[in-house]
Design an enzyme around this catalytic site. Structure first.
Site, mmCIF file in Angstrom:
data_model
loop_
_atom_site.group_PDB
_atom_site.id
_atom_site.type_symbol
_atom_site.label_atom_id
_atom_site.label_comp_id
_atom_site.label_asym_id
_atom_site.label_seq_id
_atom_site.Cartn_x
_atom_site.Cartn_y
_atom_site.Cartn_z
ATOM 1 C CG HIS A 66 -2.061 0.916 1.126
ATOM 2 N ND1 HIS A 66 -1.979 2.267 1.366
ATOM 3 C CD2 HIS A 66 -3.336 0.672 0.753
ATOM 4 C CE1 HIS A 66 -3.162 2.810 1.164
ATOM 5 N NE2 HIS A 66 -4.009 1.873 0.785
ATOM 6 C CG ASP B 41 -8.383 -4.284 -2.622
ATOM 7 O OD1 ASP B 41 -7.587 -3.347 -2.822
ATOM 8 O OD2 ASP B 41 -9.608 -4.147 -2.599
HETATM 9 C C1 SDX Z 1 -6.223 0.097 -2.793
HETATM 10 O O1 SDX Z 1 -4.436 4.594 -2.002
HETATM 11 C C2 SDX Z 1 -5.372 3.988 -1.357
HETATM 12 O O2 SDX Z 1 -5.761 4.377 -0.285
HETATM 13 C C3 SDX Z 1 -5.959 2.784 -2.080
HETATM 14 C C4 SDX Z 1 -6.971 1.954 -1.287
HETATM 15 C C5 SDX Z 1 -8.229 2.737 -1.025
HETATM 16 O O3 SDX Z 1 -8.935 2.362 -0.081
HETATM 17 O O4 SDX Z 1 -8.552 3.645 -1.830
HETATM 18 O O5 SDX Z 1 -6.414 1.527 -0.072
HETATM 19 C C6 SDX Z 1 -7.384 0.717 -2.088
HETATM 20 O O6 SDX Z 1 -5.962 0.458 -3.921
HETATM 21 C C7 SDX Z 1 -5.372 -0.888 -2.034
HETATM 22 C C8 SDX Z 1 -4.130 -1.355 -2.876
HETATM 23 C C9 SDX Z 1 -4.644 -2.460 -3.828
HETATM 24 N N1 SDX Z 1 -3.566 -2.815 -4.796
HETATM 25 C C10 SDX Z 1 -2.950 -3.990 -4.732
HETATM 26 O O7 SDX Z 1 -3.110 -4.822 -3.831
HETATM 27 C C11 SDX Z 1 -2.047 -4.273 -5.928
HETATM 28 C C12 SDX Z 1 -0.714 -4.835 -5.430
HETATM 29 N N2 SDX Z 1 -0.003 -3.753 -4.721
HETATM 30 C C13 SDX Z 1 0.961 -2.963 -5.469
HETATM 31 O O8 SDX Z 1 0.612 -2.760 -6.801
HETATM 32 C C14 SDX Z 1 1.464 -1.750 -4.695
HETATM 33 O O9 SDX Z 1 1.741 -2.188 -3.431
HETATM 34 C C15 SDX Z 1 0.597 -0.510 -4.608
HETATM 35 C C16 SDX Z 1 0.179 -0.014 -5.949
HETATM 36 C C17 SDX Z 1 -0.601 -0.781 -3.791
HETATM 37 C C18 SDX Z 1 1.432 0.567 -3.927
HETATM 38 O O10 SDX Z 1 2.451 0.855 -4.764
HETATM 39 P P1 SDX Z 1 3.509 2.020 -4.393
HETATM 40 O O11 SDX Z 1 3.170 2.719 -3.151
HETATM 41 O O12 SDX Z 1 3.718 2.847 -5.612
HETATM 42 O O13 SDX Z 1 4.747 1.202 -4.018
HETATM 43 P P2 SDX Z 1 5.785 0.684 -5.058
HETATM 44 O O14 SDX Z 1 5.069 0.158 -6.264
HETATM 45 O O15 SDX Z 1 6.804 1.753 -5.240
HETATM 46 O O16 SDX Z 1 6.363 -0.546 -4.266
HETATM 47 C C19 SDX Z 1 7.431 -0.364 -3.362
HETATM 48 C C20 SDX Z 1 8.288 -1.602 -3.567
HETATM 49 C C21 SDX Z 1 8.654 -1.847 -5.037
HETATM 50 O O17 SDX Z 1 9.875 -2.548 -5.034
HETATM 51 P P3 SDX Z 1 11.211 -1.654 -5.392
HETATM 52 O O18 SDX Z 1 10.947 -0.972 -6.725
HETATM 53 O O19 SDX Z 1 11.364 -0.660 -4.255
HETATM 54 O O20 SDX Z 1 12.325 -2.680 -5.451
HETATM 55 O O21 SDX Z 1 7.549 -2.773 -3.162
HETATM 56 C C22 SDX Z 1 7.352 -3.629 -4.271
HETATM 57 C C23 SDX Z 1 7.599 -2.803 -5.530
HETATM 58 O O22 SDX Z 1 8.079 -3.638 -6.578
HETATM 59 N N3 SDX Z 1 5.967 -4.055 -4.188
HETATM 60 C C24 SDX Z 1 5.541 -5.308 -4.350
HETATM 61 C C25 SDX Z 1 4.159 -5.253 -4.130
HETATM 62 N N4 SDX Z 1 3.792 -3.995 -3.879
HETATM 63 C C26 SDX Z 1 4.913 -3.258 -3.927
HETATM 64 N N5 SDX Z 1 6.191 -6.448 -4.637
HETATM 65 C C27 SDX Z 1 5.413 -7.556 -4.705
HETATM 66 N N6 SDX Z 1 4.087 -7.607 -4.518
HETATM 67 C C28 SDX Z 1 3.432 -6.463 -4.224
HETATM 68 N N7 SDX Z 1 2.116 -6.490 -4.049
#
Ligand code: SDX
Length: 427
Positions: A305, A362
């Site tokens: 998140h 989720d």
């Molecule tokens: C919702 O914003 C809100 O409030 C949203 C929400 C709401 O109520 O409105 O809470 C609802 O959207 C919840 C999130 C649902 N999405 C997912 O579950 C999809 C999977 N999660 C990721 O796509 C990700 O965690 C995000 C999009 C949720 C957050 O992404 P960020 O904050 O941009 O973080 P990032 O992509 O920069 O990740 C940081 C690191 C990265 O690695 P590095 O580049 O630093 O090496 O963590 C890794 C990412 O690759 N990473 C993951 C991961 N999520 C982040 N690696 C594996 N699996 C994951 N799920």
């Protein structure tokens, strides 16, 4: 003079006021930065940017805290109802008994759709994704409700807010009915907001539909958990659309479109599909390795998140609600065991621990919704149904802010500098 943030740029020193909220990080007020320095800030994804001032929802991502108008989500999920929480988000205070009764009656009497909109559905293929239908039908509402689109009029804003909150369950249920080839079921004003939604979704004209109280309560709690969440992507979309003066129906349609993405509200559908693909717990290590592999686009859906770097408090409530639904329906689902094991293995893996990736709202919701009887394609529709109150509350807060202006970010331009047109025979 309060605290100032100092910036040295281009050989000159500048100071910008630091503004304090009631709780949470202070902000550096950089509204004069471009005029004074000729420079923009650069923050794609808005990881360090506060886009607005708001009194609706506060999140402490490190502590796993979520407050709606100051009330912790765990208390609201346990003690409140979605209608009461909706009143709280819209009005700022918990309602008295009479205020809640009046609000519920008002919403109840806006649940029917203009009959022409039923025809609108018939323009879609039966296998259209319900979110595609939601985007279309909600956007089309502005063609039906001209009498409440003067956003400068607080009464118009109130009526269109109530219409949106009231009609989303009807629109959602109709999208489901259309996809399964069953007749639309009209609202029943004798039922609760959530009971009415369950009946419109799962009831059929051929027999009486009995709302199961435990399922009604679980569904209502799921709506509470999804009601609002600060300036997430879809809420920011609604605010940006609204900042141009667009009508509220069009703004909410824009929010629905943004929520659909798998990185956002589409994650509940993606998370269940991921669990189905993993199947049995013995296959989890392979998927965890894929999630850690930078060259593999696979991510653990329902994990991570932007704000929560601790457990999403909504996921905690969701997990306990799941057990209640299984008990009420006397069912279980092997995917729940897989989800529990996936959570256990991921949270013991240094990659997820170091990057602070915990289950979010989720991760478990899909298993519950599937047990209740919703197809995965309806999961994000339910998220949009519940988030509508947050979107309209945030939209109202923005529109009624006297300092409100159109949102118009700038950029770091890296394209070609000016050059002259070349005739085609000279290229
Ligand atoms: C919702 O914003 C809100 O409030 C949203 C929400 C709401 O109520 O409105 O809470 C609802 O959207 C919840 C999130 C649902 N999405 C997912 O579950 C999809 C999977 N999660 C990721 O796509 C990700 O965690 C995000 C999009 C949720 C957050 O992404 P960020 O904050 O941009 O973080 P990032 O992509 O920069 O990740 C940081 C690191 C990265 O690695 P590095 O580049 O630093 O090496 O963590 C890794 C990412 O690759 N990473 C993951 C991961 N999520 C982040 N690696 C594996 N699996 C994951 N799920």
């Amino acid at each position: 003079m309060g605290d100032q943030a100092k910036l040295s740029a281009g050989g000159a020193d500048f100071e910008y006021p630091i503004l304090k909220g009631s709780v949470g990080p202070d902000v550096v007020d950089i509204r004069k930065l471009y005029a004074q320095t000729g420079k923009f800030t650069f923050d794609p994804g808005f990881t360090s940017t506060a886009s607005c001032e708001s009194a609706l929802t506060y999140i402490d991502g490190d502590e796993g805290v979520l407050l709606h108008r100051g009330y912790p989500i765990g208390q609201l999920a346990e003690k409140s109802s979605f209608m009461e929480t909706s009143y709280l988000l819209l009005n700022g205070e918990l309602p008295s008994k009479d205020e809640l009764t009046t609000f519920e009656n008002t919403i109840t009497r806006h649940t029917m759709l203009h009959e022409q909109l039923a025809t609108f559905y018939r323009g879609f293929r039966r296998d259209a994704h319900p979110m595609a239908i939601m985007c279309g039908v909600v956007g089309a509402l502005s063609a039906f409700y001209h009498d409440s689109t003067d956003i400068a009029d607080p009464e118009h804003r109130k009526i269109s807010s109530h219409r949106l909150i009231a009609k989303m369950p009807t629109i959602a249920a109709m999208a489901y009915k259309y996809s399964v080839g069953q007749p639309f079921v009209y609202p029943d004003n004798s039922l609760s907001y959530t009971g009415n939604f369950l009946r419109m979704t799962f009831g059929v004209p051929a027999e009486e539909y009995e709302v199961i109280p435990a399922i009604e309560k679980a569904m209502d709690r799921i709506f509470i958990l999804h009601a609002d969440h600060e300036q997430n992507a879809s809420t920011s979309t609604v605010r940006l659309a609204g900042s141009s003066g667009a009508n509220p129906f069009a703004c909410i349609a824009a929010g629905i479109a943004c929520l659909w993405g798998p990185a956002h509200g589409g994650a509940n559908e993606a998370a269940l599909n991921m669990l189905k693909e993993i199947g049995t717990p013995d296959r989890i290590p392979h998927y965890i390795e894929r999630a850690k592999d930078k060259n593999d686009p696979f991510r653990l859906m329902g994990f991570g998140h932007r704000v929560y770097k601790n457990y999403d408090p909504r996921a905690t409530v969701m997990q306990s609600t799941l057990r209640e639904v299984f008990d009420a329906l006397k069912v279980t689902d092997p995917l729940f065991e897989t989800a529990l094991r996936l959570e256990e293995l991921a949270l013991s893996d240094p990659y997820f621990v170091e990057k602070k990736l915990f289950p979010n709202v989720d991760f478990y919701s899909g298993i519950i919704l599937s047990a209740i009887g919703f197809p995965t394609t309806m999961f994000t529709v339910l998220f949009a149904l519940a988030r509508t109150v947050g979107w309209v509350a945030q939209w109202n807060e923005m529109i009624s802010d006297p300092g409100q202006k159109i949102g118009r970010p700038r950029q770091l331009y890296t394209g070609p500098t000016q050059r002259d047109y070349l005739a085609i025979d000279k290229r």
